[in-house]
Design an enzyme around this catalytic site. Structure first.
Site: not given
Length: 728
Positions: A601, A217-218, A33-34, A248
């Site tokens: 992660r 983002d996020e 996504k980044t 998340q």
DNA sequence: GTGGCCCCTGTTTTT
DNA sequence: CAGGGGCCAC
């Protein structure tokens, strides 16, 4: 410049090249996504010809912003300084300094850190004669913070209970104190930015017109204030691109609401929703374990994570005897991995609470294996660092009373409580600030109207300090930040004060020197930028780009990162999930998401670790396996380590450290005990009071009793040690 | 006014 | 166990 759209899968491609409008990208962990966000910005600039200054991109950490900027520059082959890119807090600070004329403070306002905020609250509680035992500064401040994140001022603050009324009164006063200090707190950065845009249509339009494209983002971790901010800033062009993952969302306690993801769709009915499900990071085993954990949560957009990386090794579940053995196991296992050729930099150890890092650090130190600890608090929370920052803040903004109070007598210069009381009295009588008096005494000495009321000694020490402040301020006008830093050090004799020749003293001085090095980095940008940077650094920001050594970090700090091998330690009830989440299902769901974030992660290896007993408050207690472990299907697991039944000896006398749990041989030989307790029984414990037996098991010569206490919740006890009185 | 000692309490997570 | 606050002696 390279082809921007190369190496994107069809979903990613669609997201990157989406037409104008509102786009919501729901992206599972490791789905790139980044990358999508970065490439979309590159696409907008390069393919659509949008000026960088007309794009606003919000990231979760400063580090993410830095990385994104440098990646963009590499992709585009040119600088993108004009691009608005940063965290909400940094962007708000930037806007607020520009528009300070419209706000109730000057453009050189300081940003209070968490400690400052609590100490202000503490001061107010004292001032208002409120018992800080009943109303802890932390919890009162928490209420204020929550209110601010929900855009609620002291006047709209609902006060239905006495507790809330107390908070409301403190809140009111707290705002006055901040204004008097020409200061804002973290939450204010968002709050005032929203107010600024709401109350000044012309300003709102100015920014909204400028930002043709807004990207975030996020998104699942935005709070009300941040959400409103996004709406205002995109209110002219209506191009809002949000990337996030409900699963998340781990900042509920900071006011974040993952339901903003749902709100997005109802607020913008024409919005397009895209899903990224292909995972490029983890093996299927890791993903399956993650999926099994998160599937227990309701109210989420179902996603099916899939990987083409193969199933990979099983998830290891290691059961350690106690917390020392837990740390020892992790470090030994890491040593083995490194010996087998694995890179230390690809390894991370994650935990729920910062306190858990200590035993791990000790274990690392014993083996001389280097490690990296993520946490800004570790450095910026140091007393000596805070002192020096307080001096600088005071030079920058002399009305910062919090900093003034911190260092007015540091190093000791004879300004004790008596002189301080006099000083405060004078300030009150003359409706002046402490700073006014100090500066007056510092410039005019005995000619100052304030000289007379003090004792000669008091007046002279205050005047001396005032003179220092005046000199520093003058010096700062014409000199660089590092020069000012050194001047403060020498004027105050700070080295002699901190470095007492002991090892600890030397360590303190090293920290000062580290801060000095940082000041040099800001030589060009100056004091304001330096202080802002210091105030807004996050824990994640301290993570080195390419660490050579294994990394220790909290699960929260792990968001957005990836490692070849991930250890998650402390998988015990009360720790993960944390005991504070036991009563509230929403909080419990968040603990689960936190675990999910940790699991996802891992690229290749996931090792879950728990300890059969753990010392809390210096006392050893038995633990119960985390409920989350039950959700992971057995066929994904490889269980290792020692299952500690119960030992009939005092756990305190056990060896503290033992290689991979060879300790436990001693059960078994003694004859089994008769069960004395049974489920449903009411019992009383010396420390924890009333409770009810939930489960009991005979193991070896002892009996393990699980009790639900009214005060502390679930505890597992050895009957031979805990004196449990049975209530009929 | 300062420094040392003792008792108490308290552990989430952080922009 | 550890950091902070209160109290006491110099």
């Amino acid at each position: 410049m390279i082809d921007i759209l190369r190496r994107l899968n069809p979903q990613q491609h669609e997201a990157v090249t989406s037409p104008a409008g509102q786009i919501l990208v729901l992206a599972g962990p490791g789905s790139g996504k980044t990358r999508v966000l970065t490439q979309r910005i590159a696409y907008l600039i390069h393919e659509q010809g949008i000026k960088p200054s007309h794009i606003l991109a919000v990231t979760f950490t400063n580090k993410a912003a830095r990385e994104m900027r440098s990646r963009l520059e590499r992709m585009l082959g040119r600088g993108v300084e004009a691009l608005w890119l940063g965290t909400f807090h940094a962007l708000c600070a930037r806007i607020m300094r520009r528009e300070a004329d419209l706000l109730p403070f000057d453009s050189n306002f300081v940003i209070m850190d968490a400690d400052d905020q609590v100490s202000i609250v503490k001061g107010i509680l004292k001032e208002l004669n409120i018992d800080d035992k009943l109303h802890s500064p932390n919890s009162v401040h928490g209420r204020i913070s929550n209110a601010k994140n929900a855009l609620t001022g002291p006047n709209e603050f609902s006060a239905r209970t006495y507790r809330e009324e107390v908070a409301r009164r403190v809140y009111e006063r707290y705002e006055e104190v901040l204004r008097a200090n020409n200061a804002v707190d973290f939450d204010d950065l968002l709050l005032w930015a929203v107010r600024l845009l709401e109350d000044n249509p012309a300003i709102r339009e100015k920014y909204a017109k400028q930002f043709e494209y807004v990207l975030i983002d996020e998104f699942q971790d935005t709070n009300q204030a941040q959400y409103d901010l996004l709406k205002h800033l995109s209110s002219y062009h209506h191009n809002l691109f949000a990337v996030g993952d409900e699963d998340q969302s781990i900042y509920r306690w900071r006011g974040a609401d993952y339901r903003n993801v749902l709100r997005f769709m109802s607020d913008f009915p024409k919005a397009e929703k895209l899903l990224l499900e292909r995972n490029y990071r983890s093996t299927q085993n890791v993903l399956d374990a993650a999926q099994a954990v998160i599937n227990q949560n309701r109210a989420r957009t179902p996603k099916k994570l899939f990987s083409k990386r193969g199933s990979g090794p099983r998830v290891v579940l290691y059961d350690a005897v106690d917390d020392h053995a837990e740390a020892a196991y992790v470090v030994e296992d890491i040593l083995e991995r490194i010996a087998a050729g694995e890179k230390g930099g690809g390894i991370a150890i994650m935990y729920r609470t910062n306190a858990q890092s200590r035993l791990l650090e000790e274990a690392f130190l014993r083996t001389n294996l280097p490690y990296r600890l993520v946490g800004a608090q570790r450095f910026y929370g140091r007393r000596e660092v805070k002192d020096l920052i307080a001096f600088l803040r005071l030079v920058h903004n002399p009305y910062d009373a919090v900093s003034l109070n911190r260092i007015i007598n540091v190093p000791p210069r004879g300004i004790g409580s008596k002189t301080l009381i006099d000083l405060n009295l004078q300030a009150q009588e003359n409706a002046a600030t402490l700073t006014d008096i100090l500066l007056s005494l510092g410039t005019q000495g005995q000619e100052s109207p304030y000289w007379e009321p003090f004792t000669t000694r008091g007046a002279s020490v205050l005047a001396d300090f005032g003179a220092l402040l005046v000199n520093w301020r003058e010096f700062a006008e014409s000199s660089s930040l590092p020069a000012l830093f050194d001047r403060i050090l020498s004027d105050t004799g700070y080295k002699d004060y901190t470095d007492d020749g002991t090892e600890i003293g030397e360590g303190r001085w090293e920290n000062v020197m580290e801060l000095r090095r940082l000041a040099y980095e800001f030589e060009e940008r100056g004091l304001t930028a330096f202080l802002e940077n210091v105030a807004l650094v996050s824990d994640q920001d301290t993570l080195p780009d390419a660490p050579e050594a294994p990394t220790l970090l909290t699960l929260h700090a792990a968001k957005g990162l990836e490692f070849t091998t991930v250890y998650i330690v402390g998988l015990d009830e009360g720790l993960l999930p944390h005991s504070r989440s036991f009563e509230d299902p929403e909080e419990m769901a968040e603990e689960r998401r936190l675990f999910y974030v940790g699991i996802t992660r891992a690229k290749d290896n996931l090792i879950l670790v728990r300890a059969g007993q753990r010392s809390t408050f210096g006392r050893y207690e038995y633990t119960i396996e985390s409920r989350f472990l039950e959700d992971i299907p057995e066929d994904l697991l490889r269980r290792q380590g020692v299952r500690l039944g119960v030992r009939s000896v005092n756990p305190l006398s056990q060896p503290r450290w033992s290689p991979s749990g060879s300790v436990l041989e001693e059960s078994g030989s003694k004859e089994p005990a008769e069960p004395r307790y049974k489920a449903g029984m009411r019992v009383i414990h010396d420390t924890w009071g009333d409770g009810m037996v939930v489960e009991t098991r005979v193991l070896g010569s002892d009996e393990t009793v699980t009790v639900m206490f009214e005060t502390v919740g679930l505890k597992r006890l050895a009957a031979s040690i805990a004196k449990l009185e049975i209530v009929k």
